[in-house]
Design a protein around this motif. Structure first.
Motif, PDB file in Angstrom:
ATOM      1  N   ALA B 284      24.226 100.845 -19.576  1.00 22.69           N
ATOM      2  CA  ALA B 284      23.768  99.472 -19.771  1.00 22.69           C
ATOM      3  C   ALA B 284      23.280  99.325 -21.209  1.00 22.69           C
ATOM      4  N   ILE B 285      23.793  98.302 -21.896  1.00 18.29           N
ATOM      5  CA  ILE B 285      23.441  98.122 -23.308  1.00 18.29           C
ATOM      6  C   ILE B 285      22.720  96.791 -23.470  1.00 18.29           C
ATOM      7  N   TYR B 286      21.471  96.850 -23.956  1.00 14.91           N
ATOM      8  CA  TYR B 286      20.566  95.694 -23.960  1.00 14.91           C
ATOM      9  C   TYR B 286      20.475  95.055 -25.341  1.00 14.91           C
ATOM     10  N   GLN B 287      20.406  93.724 -25.315  1.00 17.77           N
ATOM     11  CA  GLN B 287      20.201  92.958 -26.534  1.00 17.77           C
ATOM     12  C   GLN B 287      18.753  93.095 -27.001  1.00 17.77           C
ATOM     13  N   ARG B 297      16.215  89.690 -21.937  1.00 15.46           N
ATOM     14  CA  ARG B 297      16.720  91.049 -21.680  1.00 15.46           C
ATOM     15  C   ARG B 297      18.177  91.029 -21.208  1.00 15.46           C
ATOM     16  N   ASP B 298      19.021  90.280 -21.902  1.00  9.04           N
ATOM     17  CA  ASP B 298      20.443  90.243 -21.569  1.00  9.04           C
ATOM     18  C   ASP B 298      21.065  91.613 -21.821  1.00  9.04           C
ATOM     19  N   THR B 310      31.567  96.480 -16.220  1.00 11.76           N
ATOM     20  CA  THR B 310      31.416  96.256 -14.785  1.00 11.76           C
ATOM     21  C   THR B 310      30.517  95.068 -14.484  1.00 11.76           C
ATOM     22  N   ASP B 311      29.652  94.672 -15.421  1.00 15.94           N
ATOM     23  CA  ASP B 311      28.740  93.561 -15.163  1.00 15.94           C
ATOM     24  C   ASP B 311      28.245  92.998 -16.491  1.00 15.94           C
ATOM     25  N   ARG B 312      28.068  91.659 -16.520  1.00 14.60           N
ATOM     26  CA  ARG B 312      27.494  91.031 -17.713  1.00 14.60           C
ATOM     27  C   ARG B 312      26.275  90.239 -17.265  1.00 14.60           C
ATOM     28  N   ILE B 313      25.080  90.702 -17.664  1.00 12.64           N
ATOM     29  CA  ILE B 313      23.865  90.010 -17.261  1.00 12.64           C
ATOM     30  C   ILE B 313      23.392  89.176 -18.448  1.00 12.64           C
ATOM     31  N   ILE B 314      23.872  87.932 -18.509  1.00  8.50           N
ATOM     32  CA  ILE B 314      23.576  87.060 -19.643  1.00  8.50           C
ATOM     33  C   ILE B 314      22.974  85.772 -19.114  1.00  8.50           C
ATOM     34  N   VAL B 323      11.258  80.048 -16.694  1.00  6.93           N
ATOM     35  CA  VAL B 323       9.937  79.567 -17.124  1.00  6.93           C
ATOM     36  C   VAL B 323       9.059  80.763 -17.476  1.00  6.93           C
ATOM     37  N   TYR B 324       9.090  81.760 -16.600  1.00  7.00           N
ATOM     38  CA  TYR B 324       8.311  82.973 -16.837  1.00  7.00           C
ATOM     39  C   TYR B 324       8.776  83.689 -18.098  1.00  7.00           C
ATOM     40  N   LYS B 325      10.104  83.722 -18.295  1.00  4.55           N
ATOM     41  CA  LYS B 325      10.635  84.426 -19.462  1.00  4.55           C
ATOM     42  C   LYS B 325      10.230  83.721 -20.757  1.00  4.55           C
ATOM     43  N   VAL B 326      10.181  82.379 -20.713  1.00  6.01           N
ATOM     44  CA  VAL B 326       9.734  81.638 -21.895  1.00  6.01           C
ATOM     45  C   VAL B 326       8.256  81.936 -22.168  1.00  6.01           C
ATOM     46  N   MET B 327       7.454  81.971 -21.089  1.00  6.54           N
ATOM     47  CA  MET B 327       6.028  82.222 -21.279  1.00  6.54           C
ATOM     48  C   MET B 327       5.789  83.617 -21.844  1.00  6.54           C
TER      49      MET B 327
END
Lengths: 70, 541
Positions: B284-287, B297-298, B310-314, B323-327
């Motif tokens: 898994a390679i994180y931005q 944390r894409d 196998t997966d793209r978590i974007i 909302v939580y991630k912005v805070m």
């Protein structure tokens, strides 16, 4: 008259910040820059009032530069 | 609590501010320094000043190093160099879960060779101090959360009690009576940066929402609370390591592919490899944080053997958890580069000053009410004086000593990073003991004794700050002139900030000295005339 001009410039700084930083960061950075500069200005005003008066004349130049430099 | 609404609010402001003020001061100073955690770590590892840029050989070397030193670990993780950290840092956990031991190493990104740096807690010390006060993970987080709530209460009540909030916007009268100028300083640092305080206290409490208010989580995920976090973070579960072995695919092409796919221009932060060397290996390679305001944390997930995606978590469409991630993004300040970092730093310094002036105001007011000679004053007020001294002046001394210890403790000492932390707390306790002596030892002039304590501690803080660049130059670091010449501003700004702090401490010390001599002469005069003319107007309102 000066007061109205001041408020207008303050209001104008908000869209300027949005333009320079983008809509997401712009509002946050605008508040931060205003807070930090108000703080610095108060200290200069209290300890070196003459320097504060001179600084207000330079302020628009600094503001323009900061937008360019970003 | 008594009287009118405003009086009750003032009461709440005074007491919630005082009781939690000492803790809040530590949290604020820690948080302010944690804004530059990586830069502080960089200063504390002078061995890293000359490492090369990231290359494919460096990545291959990192994998070779990990397969050599931890072939059977369930997972590997390493961070890539970025604008704030020049090295590759590997981290291997011996097992899963919180209790697993972690082994770390620092590698040269151009070769993948190990760089022997001194073991140091670095800037993350201040980060841990900020969110848990080193009081143990859970008790510390709860204590900090309570302090955050108290700060919100103090902010609201402070706004209510401050009657002339707009009229006094820029009022600061440093030369008027001591209580007046302390109040002005408290108001100015409080009001001007108010939006920041609300934001930082609120988001700070919200970050640990699942810890502070877990009922909802337990109601819905009673069997497996961890599943909730897996779901919201969309972690890809890797499963148990497979029995059969298989070689890992080359990492460099994956990093390039992920960087292109993730975009955002902030680069890759870290690579996490689950089940390395097995047939079900997963990469898994994180931005890197800072591509946007929210901490998203894409990441991109690859098959570790074939290298296929196998997966793209974007994060594309904002959902509730956004909302939580912005805070948390607002709180962690990873966006906007160094301009935003310095703004947070300045606001943090202002916050520390607001809390410090509030704490001092409490004792100044009580001192006034009770007259100068308060040897018969209640136990609590003397304790408050001592705690003020130990936190406001003692914490800077201990923090600066932490920087000194980093260079003075031998680089090869066993448990070195633990000793750094222990030294910080030992020196701080020493400061506390000194402050208690100043506040409680029998003396005929209590105020003078306490003032001497303050002056002594600020002298020490000034010495430690002004000496830090010299120590840095003498103990293997890049000296200030070299750092500026070589455009190494991360190193230079630590030295410059230390110098600025030193000058500020000297100014404070000067004010305290002139204040105390002024008081002496005034006291002599008032002895000749009539005593008891010091009744101060109440400023609670």
């Amino acid at each position: 008259m000066l007061k109205i001009a001041g408020w207008l410039m303050l209001a104008g700084s908000f869209p300027a910040s949005l333009a320079a930083w983008g809509p997401v960061y712009g509002s946050v950075v605008w508040l931060g820059v205003l807070s930090a500069s108000a703080l610095c200005f108060t200290f200069i005003l209290s300890f070196r009032p003459r320097a504060a008066a001179a600084l207000t004349l330079c302020a628009p130049v600094f503001a323009a530069l900061s937008l360019l430099w970003r | 609590m008594k009287g009118t609404f405003t009086q009750s609010m003032a009461w709440l402001h005074t007491w919630s501010g005082l009781i939690f003020g000492w803790v809040l001061f530590i949290i604020f100073v820690g948080g302010t320094l944690a804004v530059f955690d990586k830069e502080i770590t960089g200063w504390m590892e002078p061995e890293l000043s000359h490492v090369g840029p990231l290359t494919d050989e460096g990545l291959a070397g990192t994998i070779a190093f990990l397969s050599r030193t931890a072939p059977d670990a369930p997972s590997w993780r390493f961070s890539l160099p970025g604008p704030r950290d020049p090295a590759i840092r590997t981290s291997v956990r011996s097992g899963k879960g919180r209790g697993a031991a972690e082994t770390t190493a620092t590698l040269d990104p151009s070769t993948g060779d190990v760089i022997e740096t001194r073991k140091t807690t670095g800037g993350s010390f201040f980060f841990t101090l900020h969110y848990s006060l080193y009081a143990g993970s859970m008790p510390g987080i709860w204590l900090v959360g309570a302090a955050g709530m108290a700060m919100l209460a103090a902010l609201v009540t402070g706004v209510i009690t401050h009657r002339r909030i707009f009229k006094d916007f820029f009022t600061f009268r440093p030369t008027s009576s001591s209580q007046r100028s302390w109040l002005d300083a408290h108001n100015v640092t409080g009001v001007l940066v108010l939006p920041f305080y609300f934001m930082i206290a609120f988001t700070g409490v919200v970050i640990f929402y699942a810890t502070f208010m877990p009922s909802g989580l337990y109601a819905l995920y009673a069997k497996d609370p961890a599943a909730y976090f897996t779901e919201i973070a969309r972690f890809s579960r890797s499963g148990e390591p497979a029995k059969e072995k298989a070689p890992l695919t080359a990492i460099a092409p994956l990093v390039r592919a992920a960087e292109k796919d993730l975009g955002g221009g902030s680069g890759i932060w870290f690579v996490q490899i689950a089940n390395p060397g097995r047939t079900n290996a997963q990469v898994a390679i994180y931005q890197r944080d800072g591509a946007r305001l929210a901490l998203t944390r894409d990441h991109i997930v690859f098959n570790g053997v074939t290298g296929a995606v196998t997966d793209r978590i974007i994060t594309e469409k904002p959902d509730a958890i956004y909302v939580y991630k912005v805070m948390s993004g607002l709180h962690f300040a990873q966006f906007g580069g160094y301009t935003v970092r310095w703004l947070y730093f300045i606001c943090g310094v202002a916050g520390s000053a607001m809390i410090a002036t509030g704490l001092v105001l409490f004792t100044v007011k009580r001192r006034r009410k009770q007259g100068a000679k308060d040897d018969g004053s209640p136990f609590f007020f003397r304790l408050a004086e001592a705690l003020n001294m130990a936190s406001i002046a003692g914490l800077p001394v201990a923090s600066l000593a932490y920087f000194w210890v980093n260079r003075l403790v031998p680089a090869r000492l066993a448990e070195r990073s633990e000793w750094e932390v222990r030294a910080f707390f030992a020196i701080w306790l020493l400061m506390l003991a000194y402050a208690l002596l100043r506040a409680f030892l029998p003396t005929d002039d209590r105020e003078k004794s306490i003032m001497r304590g303050w002056i002594g501690m600020f002298s020490l803080a000034a010495f430690l700050s002004l000496g830090l660049p010299i120590l840095n130059a003498l103990s293997g670091g890049e000296n200030l002139a070299e750092a500026i010449g070589g455009n190494n501003w991360q190193m230079a700004s630590v030295d410059i900030t230390a110098l600025v702090c030193g000058i500020v401490f000297l100014i404070i010390r000067g004010h305290l000295r002139s204040g105390s001599t002024h008081r002496d002469s005034r006291q002599k005069k008032s002895k000749q005339k009539s005593p008891g003319s010091t009744s101060a107007p109440s400023v609670a309102g």
